[in-house]
Design a protein around this motif. Structure first.
Motif, mmCIF file in Angstrom:
data_model
loop_
_atom_site.group_PDB
_atom_site.id
_atom_site.type_symbol
_atom_site.label_atom_id
_atom_site.label_comp_id
_atom_site.label_asym_id
_atom_site.label_seq_id
_atom_site.Cartn_x
_atom_site.Cartn_y
_atom_site.Cartn_z
ATOM 1 N N ILE A 13 -0.070 -8.356 3.196
ATOM 2 C CA ILE A 13 0.606 -6.818 2.429
ATOM 3 C C ILE A 13 -0.409 -5.892 1.755
ATOM 4 O O ILE A 13 -0.793 -5.073 1.893
ATOM 5 C CB ILE A 13 0.475 -7.640 1.271
ATOM 6 C CG1 ILE A 13 2.111 -8.143 1.115
ATOM 7 C CG2 ILE A 13 0.994 -6.504 -0.540
ATOM 8 C CD1 ILE A 13 2.465 -9.161 -0.179
ATOM 9 N N GLU A 14 -2.072 -6.619 1.620
ATOM 10 C CA GLU A 14 -3.716 -5.936 1.901
ATOM 11 C C GLU A 14 -3.321 -5.390 2.795
ATOM 12 O O GLU A 14 -4.382 -3.734 3.271
ATOM 13 C CB GLU A 14 -5.030 -6.858 1.434
ATOM 14 C CG GLU A 14 -5.802 -5.788 0.478
ATOM 15 C CD GLU A 14 -5.898 -4.778 0.515
ATOM 16 O OE1 GLU A 14 -6.406 -3.881 -0.139
ATOM 17 O OE2 GLU A 14 -4.820 -5.066 -1.068
ATOM 18 N N GLU A 37 -1.187 -3.547 4.913
ATOM 19 C CA GLU A 37 -0.362 -2.756 5.357
ATOM 20 C C GLU A 37 -0.902 -1.385 3.916
ATOM 21 O O GLU A 37 -0.946 -0.267 4.863
ATOM 22 C CB GLU A 37 0.772 -3.561 4.590
ATOM 23 C CG GLU A 37 1.608 -4.130 5.598
ATOM 24 C CD GLU A 37 2.786 -4.543 4.893
ATOM 25 O OE1 GLU A 37 3.047 -4.414 3.945
ATOM 26 O OE2 GLU A 37 3.198 -5.443 6.486
ATOM 27 N N ARG A 38 -1.080 -1.509 2.745
ATOM 28 C CA ARG A 38 -1.663 -0.992 2.428
ATOM 29 C C ARG A 38 -3.076 -0.250 2.660
ATOM 30 O O ARG A 38 -3.134 0.778 2.437
ATOM 31 C CB ARG A 38 -2.466 -1.777 0.866
ATOM 32 C CG ARG A 38 -1.695 -2.325 -0.550
ATOM 33 C CD ARG A 38 -2.017 -3.190 -1.863
ATOM 34 N NE ARG A 38 -1.696 -3.115 -2.102
ATOM 35 C CZ ARG A 38 -1.227 -4.022 -3.106
ATOM 36 N NH1 ARG A 38 -2.363 -4.312 -3.123
ATOM 37 N NH2 ARG A 38 -0.398 -4.263 -3.963
ATOM 38 N N LYS A 39 -3.891 -1.225 3.844
ATOM 39 C CA LYS A 39 -5.412 -0.334 4.132
ATOM 40 C C LYS A 39 -4.611 0.592 5.532
ATOM 41 O O LYS A 39 -5.115 1.826 6.094
ATOM 42 C CB LYS A 39 -6.133 -1.318 5.233
ATOM 43 C CG LYS A 39 -7.524 -0.395 5.734
ATOM 44 C CD LYS A 39 -8.114 -0.441 4.431
ATOM 45 C CE LYS A 39 -10.047 0.068 4.725
ATOM 46 N NZ LYS A 39 -10.729 -1.186 4.748
ATOM 47 N N GLN A 82 -1.855 1.697 5.982
ATOM 48 C CA GLN A 82 -1.544 2.936 5.107
ATOM 49 C C GLN A 82 -2.255 4.407 4.656
ATOM 50 O O GLN A 82 -1.937 5.553 4.289
ATOM 51 C CB GLN A 82 -0.332 2.501 3.502
ATOM 52 C CG GLN A 82 0.445 4.281 2.472
ATOM 53 C CD GLN A 82 1.343 4.639 4.207
ATOM 54 O OE1 GLN A 82 2.577 3.852 4.544
ATOM 55 N NE2 GLN A 82 0.979 5.663 4.206
ATOM 56 N N TYR A 83 -3.081 3.112 3.774
ATOM 57 C CA TYR A 83 -4.841 4.482 3.949
ATOM 58 C C TYR A 83 -4.893 5.005 5.307
ATOM 59 O O TYR A 83 -5.068 6.261 5.105
ATOM 60 C CB TYR A 83 -5.660 3.478 3.037
ATOM 61 C CG TYR A 83 -7.086 4.195 2.917
ATOM 62 C CD1 TYR A 83 -7.300 5.122 2.291
ATOM 63 C CD2 TYR A 83 -8.104 4.013 3.697
ATOM 64 C CE1 TYR A 83 -8.660 5.726 2.012
ATOM 65 C CE2 TYR A 83 -9.390 4.243 4.113
ATOM 66 C CZ TYR A 83 -9.704 5.959 2.857
ATOM 67 O OH TYR A 83 -10.496 6.345 3.436
#
Length: 363
Positions: free
Chosen positions: A69-70, A72-74, A76-77
């Motif tokens: 999940i982390e 995927e956040r990175k 997206q960033y």
């Protein structure tokens, strides 16, 4: 938050070539329990998570997908920053960012092709283009050999074509234009592209068909404008009849002046038409075209980042201004530069009160 622990267990088990029975025996549960976990019908008891993680040599966080999940956040960033920096023409920053991105996620083909775009599309200096040759080749080959996503593979081919074309014009690059042509031969024909094919598949879905046709016409007009633009090197080279015909076509198709993807072209075409009239001695005709160029540039700058066409033929087609070559820059600034410095206008013409007033009113 969705946690697909069952899918994670299944993937890890298959990766290590372990049967459900082996895992069940280790944990002291039934084969049916493992099967239900992997189908996400039930979940293992929380007290069993450390044992499962230990069995696969991983952490409980990885088992639960928290690190994923982390990640995927990175990801997206990186994608969001890429779009922002590119639209703002901050090419050195975006290249550095994407280099960091592919170092952190070397197997992510979406990031790789974006980095390839940075390497091949942000500078045209000969020494730079030659210096990145091996890196470009390595990334291109990795995408073509291992990526299964057609859109990324085709984008990479397009970037490679243009890059090799640039290299072929550099004396010591060792690249011939035939190398670009060989890549080109393996790319799809224009009629095989998504926007064109979408117009054919919605026979039983009238609304979707109408939307697909609107998007298709919008894209085809953009490509026509781009094709005409590539035919000429300088504003003075343009054929006046072709310019007037294309402008007339855009007026006919988009009478609401929501030119969308063709906005850049109609603005520039009015400028080029003005140059042609000026060179013929039609100063009034030239001023009329330049006024229209400035007026449309102001409309373009006032548009939101995303707008939707209302003209009948392209009704519903969306236009994302930040994805154009202008990005977040002002079109008026570009037009002011063209009128003041780029177009072959005499100083005497520039001193004309009407022309000076036009320049002074550009934002």
């Amino acid at each position: 938050m969705t946690i697909n622990i069952g899918q994670t267990i299944k993937s890890m088990r298959k990766e290590k070539d372990i049967t459900q029975e082996t895992l069940a025996n280790f944990l002291g549960v039934t084969n049916q329990s493992i099967s239900k976990w992997e189908r996400n019908e039930t979940y293992p008891d929380i007290t069993m998570l450390p044992a499962i993680a230990s069995f696969f040599g991983t952490s409980v966080d990885n088992l639960l997908g928290i690190n994923k999940i982390e990640q995927e956040r990175k990801l997206q960033y990186y994608c969001n920053e890429y779009s922002r920096l590119w639209s703002e023409h901050k090419f050195e920053e975006v290249t550095s960012l994407m280099k960091d991105a592919v170092c952190e996620f070397p197997g992510n083909f979406d990031l790789l092709v974006k980095y390839l775009n940075c390497l091949t599309g942000t500078q045209n200096k000969s020494d730079y283009l030659i210096s990145v040759k091996q890196e470009v080749q390595n990334i291109y080959e990795m995408i073509q050999e291992h990526c299964t996503i057609d859109s990324i593979r085709i984008w990479a081919k397009k970037l490679m074509c243009r890059y090799l074309s640039k290299l072929s014009s550099i004396a010591d690059s060792g690249v011939d234009i035939k190398e670009a042509e060989n890549v080109l031969l393996n790319m799809p024909l224009m009629q095989n592209a998504r926007d064109f094919e979408a117009m054919y598949i919605y026979y039983s879905y009238p609304e979707k068909k109408k939307q697909a046709c609107a998007n298709g016409v919008s894209e085809l007009l953009r490509l026509l404008g781009e094709s005409l633009f590539r035919m000429y090197e300088e504003p003075t080279d343009y054929d006046e009849n072709i310019l007037e015909s294309f402008i007339g076509l855009l007026h006919a198709v988009m009478p609401d002046e929501d030119y969308g993807k063709s906005f850049n072209h109609i603005i520039y075409d009015y400028g080029y038409l003005g140059v042609k009239k000026y060179l013929k001695g039609d100063k009034e005709g030239a001023l009329k075209c330049f006024r229209e160029e400035v007026r449309l540039a102001k409309i373009f700058d006032s548009l939101p980042d995303v707008s939707v066409s209302t003209s009948p033929v392209v009704c519903g087609a969306t236009f994302e201004k930040t994805k154009t070559i202008i990005g977040t820059d002002k079109m008026q600034s570009r037009v002011k530069y063209l009128l003041g410095e780029r177009y072959p206008l005499s100083e005497n013409f520039k001193e004309n009160p009407e022309f000076k007033e036009l320049i002074s009113n550009i934002g």
